[in-house]
Write a protein that holds these residues in place. Structure first.
Motif, short mmCIF file in Angstrom:
data_model
loop_
_atom_site.label_atom_id
_atom_site.label_comp_id
_atom_site.label_asym_id
_atom_site.label_seq_id
_atom_site.Cartn_x
_atom_site.Cartn_y
_atom_site.Cartn_z
N ARG A 191 -28.65 6.28 -24.91
CA ARG A 191 -27.61 5.63 -25.55
C ARG A 191 -28.11 4.07 -25.41
N ALA A 192 -28.78 3.95 -24.28
CA ALA A 192 -29.17 2.65 -23.75
C ALA A 192 -30.35 2.19 -24.93
N SER A 193 -31.85 3.30 -25.03
CA SER A 193 -32.61 2.76 -25.02
C SER A 193 -32.37 2.98 -26.55
N ALA A 196 -31.52 -0.65 -27.69
CA ALA A 196 -32.44 -1.27 -26.81
C ALA A 196 -33.43 -1.75 -27.99
N LEU A 197 -34.06 -0.36 -28.79
CA LEU A 197 -34.90 -0.45 -30.37
C LEU A 197 -34.13 -1.62 -30.77
N GLU A 198 -33.17 -1.28 -31.59
CA GLU A 198 -32.71 -1.94 -32.41
C GLU A 198 -32.86 -3.56 -32.00
N ARG A 199 -32.97 -4.12 -31.39
CA ARG A 199 -33.03 -5.21 -30.54
C ARG A 199 -35.28 -5.33 -30.18
N GLY A 200 -35.53 -4.56 -30.62
CA GLY A 200 -37.24 -4.64 -30.12
C GLY A 200 -37.16 -4.85 -28.71
N ILE A 201 -36.67 -3.41 -27.79
CA ILE A 201 -37.89 -3.80 -26.89
C ILE A 201 -37.36 -1.67 -26.61
N ILE A 202 -38.39 -1.32 -25.75
CA ILE A 202 -38.67 -0.28 -25.22
C ILE A 202 -38.09 -0.15 -24.05
N ILE A 203 -37.18 0.75 -23.20
CA ILE A 203 -36.42 0.95 -22.40
C ILE A 203 -37.12 2.26 -21.80
N ALA A 204 -39.01 2.87 -20.55
CA ALA A 204 -39.82 3.25 -21.03
C ALA A 204 -38.96 4.33 -19.42
N ASP A 205 -38.17 4.12 -18.58
CA ASP A 205 -37.51 4.34 -17.59
C ASP A 205 -36.50 4.11 -16.96
N THR A 225 -31.30 -2.64 -15.22
CA THR A 225 -31.84 -3.94 -15.13
C THR A 225 -33.04 -4.57 -14.20
N PRO A 226 -33.70 -5.46 -14.78
CA PRO A 226 -35.43 -5.14 -14.62
C PRO A 226 -35.78 -4.75 -13.13
N ASP A 227 -34.57 -5.32 -12.21
CA ASP A 227 -34.54 -4.16 -11.22
C ASP A 227 -35.57 -2.87 -11.00
N SER A 228 -34.73 -1.83 -12.33
CA SER A 228 -34.22 -0.96 -11.94
C SER A 228 -35.32 -0.02 -12.96
N SER A 229 -35.85 -0.76 -14.12
CA SER A 229 -35.75 -0.68 -15.53
C SER A 229 -37.67 -1.01 -15.60
N ARG A 230 -37.98 -0.32 -16.85
CA ARG A 230 -38.98 -0.35 -16.98
C ARG A 230 -39.38 -1.39 -18.97
N PHE A 231 -38.73 -2.85 -19.08
CA PHE A 231 -38.94 -2.86 -20.32
C PHE A 231 -39.91 -3.54 -21.35
N TRP A 232 -40.14 -2.51 -22.13
CA TRP A 232 -41.33 -3.08 -22.81
C TRP A 232 -40.88 -3.72 -23.81
N MET A 284 -31.34 -8.28 -24.90
CA MET A 284 -30.12 -7.33 -24.21
C MET A 284 -28.99 -7.54 -25.32
N THR A 285 -28.85 -9.10 -25.11
CA THR A 285 -27.23 -9.04 -24.86
C THR A 285 -27.00 -9.92 -26.07
N ALA A 286 -27.93 -10.29 -27.05
CA ALA A 286 -27.62 -11.41 -28.39
C ALA A 286 -27.22 -9.75 -29.33
N GLU A 287 -27.10 -10.74 -30.30
CA GLU A 287 -26.44 -10.00 -31.52
C GLU A 287 -27.16 -10.00 -32.32
N SER A 288 -27.56 -8.30 -32.80
CA SER A 288 -28.49 -7.92 -33.32
C SER A 288 -28.42 -8.31 -34.61
#
Length: 288
Positions: A191-193, A196-205, A225-232, A284-288
């Motif tokens: 769900r998060a991926s 995020a993809l709708e907002r131009g972000i890949i959650i790698a892990d 969060t950026p501490d617990s995830s990899r965002f591209w 992430m939090t901006a309206e699409s």
């Protein structure tokens, strides 16, 4: 002990201090989580603070707790305003704190990988598998996996978390609960991926933690969060190399290139790290 918030929090007992979060006891059912501006890399808490980082992490976790509430319950109860602290203390803590329900935190880290990156890529390049899971041959660094995989680890109080197999994981938490944790972790990632993809972000892990409140499984600590995830950034993503990221990989890369000299990190590196954290919050939090 790392510098905490004891100088402004009166009447609450500090019961645990993690790499980033300080946990205070409110009563028998509630805890206060305060997210500091500390930052760690390679399991070392660095001798610098990233101004505003704790506020960003707290806001991102709150955002995802709300968005994922339909997948699994979490430990969040309220903001710090419910504690009726003095106005100055509340102002300092408001954006970086949350009141949470006490839970029995499970002694495992739950990692979901959707792309070949970091230690997963290194293991795959050497063995063709990740944590005992066979992966199709011929994939490149940063390439998307055919399906996301669940790769749990131990939860070390200090030092490195160690990969464990699914049978080892189930031996720790139980087979039935282990199945529910795997399914919940993969659904959170899915769900998060998609979001995020709708907002131009890949959650790698991402790395998740769970706890038990009575007999109920809940999501705890931080989430995505950026501490617990990899965002591209999706724009410019190309398999075969290590993409630019919105997380602390920038800081890890600096440390790797400078022989892991943890002292004397330049101010511009700290500032750039903070910018990346704030950018992922905005996207992430901006309206699409």
């Amino acid at each position: 002990m790392k510098k905490g918030f004891n100088e402004i929090i009166k009447g609450l007992t500090l019961i645990k201090q993690g790499k980033v979060r300080d946990i205070y006891e409110i009563d028998s059912e509630r805890l206060l989580f305060v997210t500091s501006d500390r930052i760690s890399a390679f399991d070392v808490v660095l001798p610098v603070l990233v101004p505003g980082k704790g506020e960003v992490l707290n806001e991102i976790s709150l955002f995802w707790f709300g968005l994922l509430a339909g997948v699994i319950k979490n430990h969040y109860l309220s903001g710090v305003g419910s504690l009726k602290l003095d106005p100055e203390t509340e102002k300092k803590l408001r954006k970086r704190s949350m009141v949470v329900a006490r839970s029995r935190v499970l002694p495992v880290e739950c990692v979901v990988r959707g792309y070949l990156a970091g230690s997963g890529w290194q293991e795959y390049a050497g063995s063709g598998s990740i944590c005992g899971i066979e992966i199709p041959s011929g994939l490149r660094e940063s390439e998307k996996l055919p399906d996301p995989i669940f790769t749990p680890t131990t939860k070390a109080e200090s030092g490195h978390d160690l990969p464990i197999s699914i049978p080892e994981f189930e031996k720790i938490v139980g087979a039935g609960l282990g199945k529910k944790i795997r399914e919940s972790s993969l659904e959170i990632y899915r769900r998060a991926s998609e979001y995020a993809l709708e907002r131009g972000i890949i959650i790698a892990d991402t790395k998740l933690e769970f706890g038990m409140i009575g007999s109920e499984l809940v999501l705890v600590d931080e989430v995505l969060t950026p501490d617990s995830s990899r965002f591209w950034p999706l724009d410019g993503y190309r398999p075969g190399s290590s993409p630019l990221s919105f997380d602390k990989q920038y800081l890890r890369d600096y440390l790797s290139a400078n022989h892991f000299q943890y002292d004397g990190i330049p101010e511009q590196v700290v500032a750039k790290t903070g910018e990346k954290y704030r950018e992922i919050l905005r996207l992430m939090t901006a309206e699409s």
